[in-house]
Structure formats: structure tokens, C-alpha cells
Design an enzyme around this catalytic site. Structure first.
Site, PDB file in Angstrom:
ATOM      1  N   TRP A 100      38.864  36.780  27.519  1.00 46.55           N
ATOM      2  CA  TRP A 100      40.117  36.796  28.287  1.00 46.55           C
ATOM      3  C   TRP A 100      40.426  35.421  28.849  1.00 46.55           C
ATOM      4  CZ3 TRP A 100      43.095  40.435  26.954  1.00 46.55           C
ATOM      5  CH2 TRP A 100      42.608  41.721  26.687  1.00 46.55           C
ATOM      6  N   ASP A 170      41.570  35.613  37.781  1.00 47.64           N
ATOM      7  CA  ASP A 170      41.867  36.860  37.072  1.00 47.64           C
ATOM      8  C   ASP A 170      40.863  37.915  37.533  1.00 47.64           C
ATOM      9  OD1 ASP A 170      42.164  38.970  35.303  1.00 47.64           O
ATOM     10  OD2 ASP A 170      42.003  37.764  33.476  1.00 47.64           O
ATOM     11  N   LYS A 194      41.972  49.054  35.108  1.00 50.41           N
ATOM     12  CA  LYS A 194      40.511  49.114  35.187  1.00 50.41           C
ATOM     13  C   LYS A 194      40.033  49.621  36.545  1.00 50.41           C
ATOM     14  CE  LYS A 194      40.556  45.952  31.536  1.00 50.41           C
ATOM     15  NZ  LYS A 194      41.063  44.652  31.155  1.00 50.41           N
TER      16      LYS A 194
HETATM   17  C1  LIG Z   1      41.663  43.746  30.442  1.00 52.45           C
HETATM   18  C2  LIG Z   1      41.707  42.346  30.889  1.00 52.45           C
HETATM   19  C3  LIG Z   1      42.839  41.533  30.677  1.00 52.45           C
HETATM   20  C4  LIG Z   1      44.048  42.001  29.895  1.00 52.45           C
HETATM   21  O1  LIG Z   1      44.781  42.886  30.618  1.00 52.45           O
HETATM   22  P1  LIG Z   1      46.159  43.483  30.063  1.00 52.45           P
HETATM   23  O2  LIG Z   1      46.680  44.170  31.276  1.00 52.45           O
HETATM   24  O3  LIG Z   1      45.805  44.406  28.938  1.00 52.45           O
HETATM   25  O4  LIG Z   1      46.999  42.373  29.625  1.00 52.45           O
HETATM   26  C5  LIG Z   1      42.816  40.252  31.167  1.00 52.45           C
HETATM   27  N1  LIG Z   1      41.758  39.775  31.837  1.00 52.45           N
HETATM   28  C6  LIG Z   1      40.653  40.526  32.041  1.00 52.45           C
HETATM   29  C7  LIG Z   1      39.506  39.946  32.793  1.00 52.45           C
HETATM   30  C8  LIG Z   1      40.602  41.822  31.578  1.00 52.45           C
HETATM   31  O5  LIG Z   1      39.504  42.574  31.793  1.00 52.45           O
END
Ligand SMILES: *Cc1c(COP(=O)(O)O)cnc(C)c1O
Length: 358
Positions: A100, A170, A194
């Protein structure tokens, strides 16, 4: 029958929250309609939108000089929004600790002189590099990190010292899982699917002095200020996911807040790591000090055993344990909503499997 769902995302939600949502699904608080059917300009929805923000501020202890927005597009859209919102000098620094983070860096390169200042790719991302201030360009618009690396199962156990360079973090796979000092960051963002609620809502938290650094050509819809000024109601918000998120925030508050949640999460993670570390069959190759408490990858000695494990685990009601295709093996995502009983059941199953397949 509900299973123990170890999916990395969208992922399991607290049963209590699902039941509350169900109870109000077709007639929300005597409005005669579902939240799904409701105008986002109605007083009922405004109350949801406001309460979600108030509760989140309380749970995360968000200082007053930070704005909060519930928007669409996922964390991935923020990969692009970032360099367009923080674009004073057109320079950004990235720590690449996983797939990511790598994607975030790749998108930023399109709009900014985005430099990879450190990476753990040399070892399959199985550790977190140490970032020191001299690695960060003093005129960078921001330093980007990914707190918890969902696919490889690592997490930052420290906050980099970045001087005046704002840190963007993030938090997609670890938000609300442990206490954190929001004031140490410039921007925090996370997809909801998540640790917050259903897919479709993305959370952005921005220090308000950073809202005026957007590029002149930044699309209105990507501009954070568009959303913070309109209190997340600039256009149609992800209303149902935000509503479920509000129920999750209420649930976390009732539980005792993030401090209590963190303790439960640490206990769950320790239980699984302790078993793996003492097992003769299963292993986890992440540097111990950098291990995630949310996503725990592990492998058996062979592909055949991995496959057998996954098949039998599913039969036993322990689902979605397959590792990401880039890592292989297994991965247990044990987010906030995974009950302790789920992790216990997994460990018991692993014990049994190990005995039977010696
Ligand atoms: C799942 C995830 C993403 C992507 O998220 P989306 O909402 O599907 O764009 C980005 N960064 C991390 C750390 C993730 O776990």
C-alpha cells in the site's frame, strides 16, 4: 451460523453493532424510513453525521485545530489527493514499507517530486526501517508513512522525528486499535472497511493550517477543504457506512474507549504470536519489534499443508485465512471486532492441526 471471519477487509463487525443496525434498519428512530433511504440534508442524518464526528474526536482525542471529514473514494483515492492537497513546494518524502505504501508513492510521483527515502523491500517488507531527521528533506511538503502494513503484518512502533515537515499517516488497517497522539501528525486517513465499519466511507483528519496548501488544479472533490468546510456534506456522503461507523464509535465508547480496546488487541495478538513462536509447524517471519497487532501472517512448512490448513479451517468456521497472494500462506486479521473467542478458536485449531499432521 456466524463464523469467525479473519478477512483483511471488508472485515468482521461487532455483532452488537450489527444487531442495533438491524433493529433500526427499516424504520430509523421513527423517521418511517431506513438511513439508506434518507436525505443527507435531513435532520436525522445531520444528527448522525454530527454524532459520528463528536464520538470520533472523543475516542481519538483529536485536538480542536484538526478537521474531520467522512468522504468517499477509499484510502486509494487519498493516495492521489495527498500530493494535490499538500503541494506548496511540490516535494514529498515516502517510507515504503509495503504494497500500500508503494502504491501511495507511485501515485504521488505523478503530481509531485515524490522521493522514496527508505524502504524495507530488500527483505520482503518484513521490518520497519528506522527513519532519522536527516533523511527527510526539510522543504518536503510532507512525510508519508503507513502505520500498519496490512499485507505483510508490520507496524511502526515509533513516530519519526520530522521537524516541521508534517507527517501523513495511512491508518487504514489500525485506526482505533491503539492509543495515539494525533497532534504528532499533519494528516491521518483510513478506509473504513477494516476497523471502522462497512466499505464506502473514508476518514480524513487534517490539521487546519494544512488546508490552504492545495495545488491550484486540485479537483474540488479531492480537496480536503471542500469537505471539511461543508462538514462532510458537500455532496452525497457515504451515509449508510457513516451511520454504521457511528454505531461502532458508540460501541467503542461503551467498551471503555481505545485504551481498553488496545489492551484486548494486545492480548489477542500475544496469544497468537506466543503460539506461533512455540510451534514446530507454524512460523511468522516479521521482525519481532515491528509486528502488527492487527494482521498476523504465518506459514506452515509446505504449500500442501497450507492448503490443507485453509480448507479444514474453513470447515471449522474459521474463514478467510488465506494470505495475500504476494505473501502466500495464511494471514489472520484480528481487528477490533474479532472477539477473543475467535483468536482462541484459531489457536486451538492450529494446535490440533499441528498434532494431526506431524
Ligand atoms: C486496505 C488498505 C488500503 C486501500 O484501501 P481502499 O479503501 O481499498 O482504497 C490502503 N492502505 C492500507 C494500509 C490498507 O490496509
Amino acid at each position: 451460523m456466524r463464523v469467525f471471519n479473519f478477512s483483511a477487509g471488508p472485515s468482521t463487525l461487532p455483532l452488537k453493532v450489527l444487531e442495533r443496525v438491524q433493529a433500526k434498519l427499516i424504520n430509523y428512530e421513527n423517521s418511517g424510513m431506513s438511513v439508506m433511504e434518507m436525505s443527507h440534508r435531513s435532520k436525522e442524518y445531520e444528527a448522525i453525521n454530527t454524532e459520528a464526528e463528536v464520538l470520533l474526536r472523543e475516542l481519538m482525542n483529536i485536538p480542536k485545530n484538526y478537521e474531520v471529514a467522512f468522504i468517499q473514494g477509499g484510502a486509494s483515492l487519498q493516495f492521489e489527493a495527498l500530493p494535490l492537497n499538500l503541494s506548496k513546494n511540490g516535494k514529498s518524502d515516502y517510507v515504503v514499507t509495503g504494497i500500500w505504501a508503494e502504491k501511495a508513492h507511485k501515485e504521488a510521483k505523478k503530481f509531485s517530486d515524490a522521493k522514496e527515502i527508505a524502504s524495507s523491500k530488500d527483505k520482503g517488507f518484513n521490518y520497519i526501517p528506522k527513519i532519522t531527521k536527516d533523511m527527510i528533506r526539510p522543504d518536503a511538503d510532507y512525510l508519508h508513512i503507513c502505520q500498519n502494513n496490512t499485507i505483510v503484518g508490520t507496524r511502526f512502533n515509533y513516530i519519526p522525528e520530522a521537524g516541521n515537515v508534517p507527517i501523513v499517516n495511512d491508518l487504514s488497517s489500525c485506526i482505533l486499535s491503539e492509543e495515539m497522539d494525533v497532534s504528532k501528525y499533519g494528516v491521518l486517513y483510513a478506509g473504513a472497511q477494516k476497523n471502522i465499519g462497512p466499505a464506502g466511507m473514508t476518514l480524513v483528519i487534517v490539521r487546519n493550517d494544512l488546508l490552504d496548501s492545495a495545488h491550484a488544479n486540485c479537483p474540488t472533490i479531492l480537496k480536503w477543504k471542500t469537505h471539511t468546510e461543508a462538514k462532510s456534506l458537500y455532496h452525497t456522503p457515504p451515509s449508510f457506512p457513516t451511520y454504521v461507523a457511528m454505531e461502532v464509535f458508540r460501541y467503542l465508547k461503551e467498551l471503555g474507549g481505545i485504551k481498553v480496546m488496545q489492551k484486548i488487541n494486545e492480548d489477542k495478538a500475544n496469544m497468537l504470536y506466543d503460539f506461533i513462536d512455540n510451534s514446530k509447524m507454524f512460523s511468522n517471519n516479521v521482525a519481532k519489534e515491528d509486528r502488527s497487532i492487527m494482521n498476523i501472517p504465518f506459514v506452515s512448512p509446505s504449500e500442501e499443508l497450507n492448503e490443507k490448513f485453509l480448507k479444514e479451517a474453513t470447515k471449522a468456521g474459521l474463514t478467510t485465512l488465506k494470505g495475500h497472494k504476494l505473501v502466500g500462506g495464511m494471514r489472520a486479521s484480528i481487528y477490533n471486532a474479532m472477539p477473543v473467542e475467535g483468536v482462541k478458536a484459531l489457536v486451538d485449531f492450529m494446535k490440533k492441526f499441528e498434532k494431526e499432521n506431524k
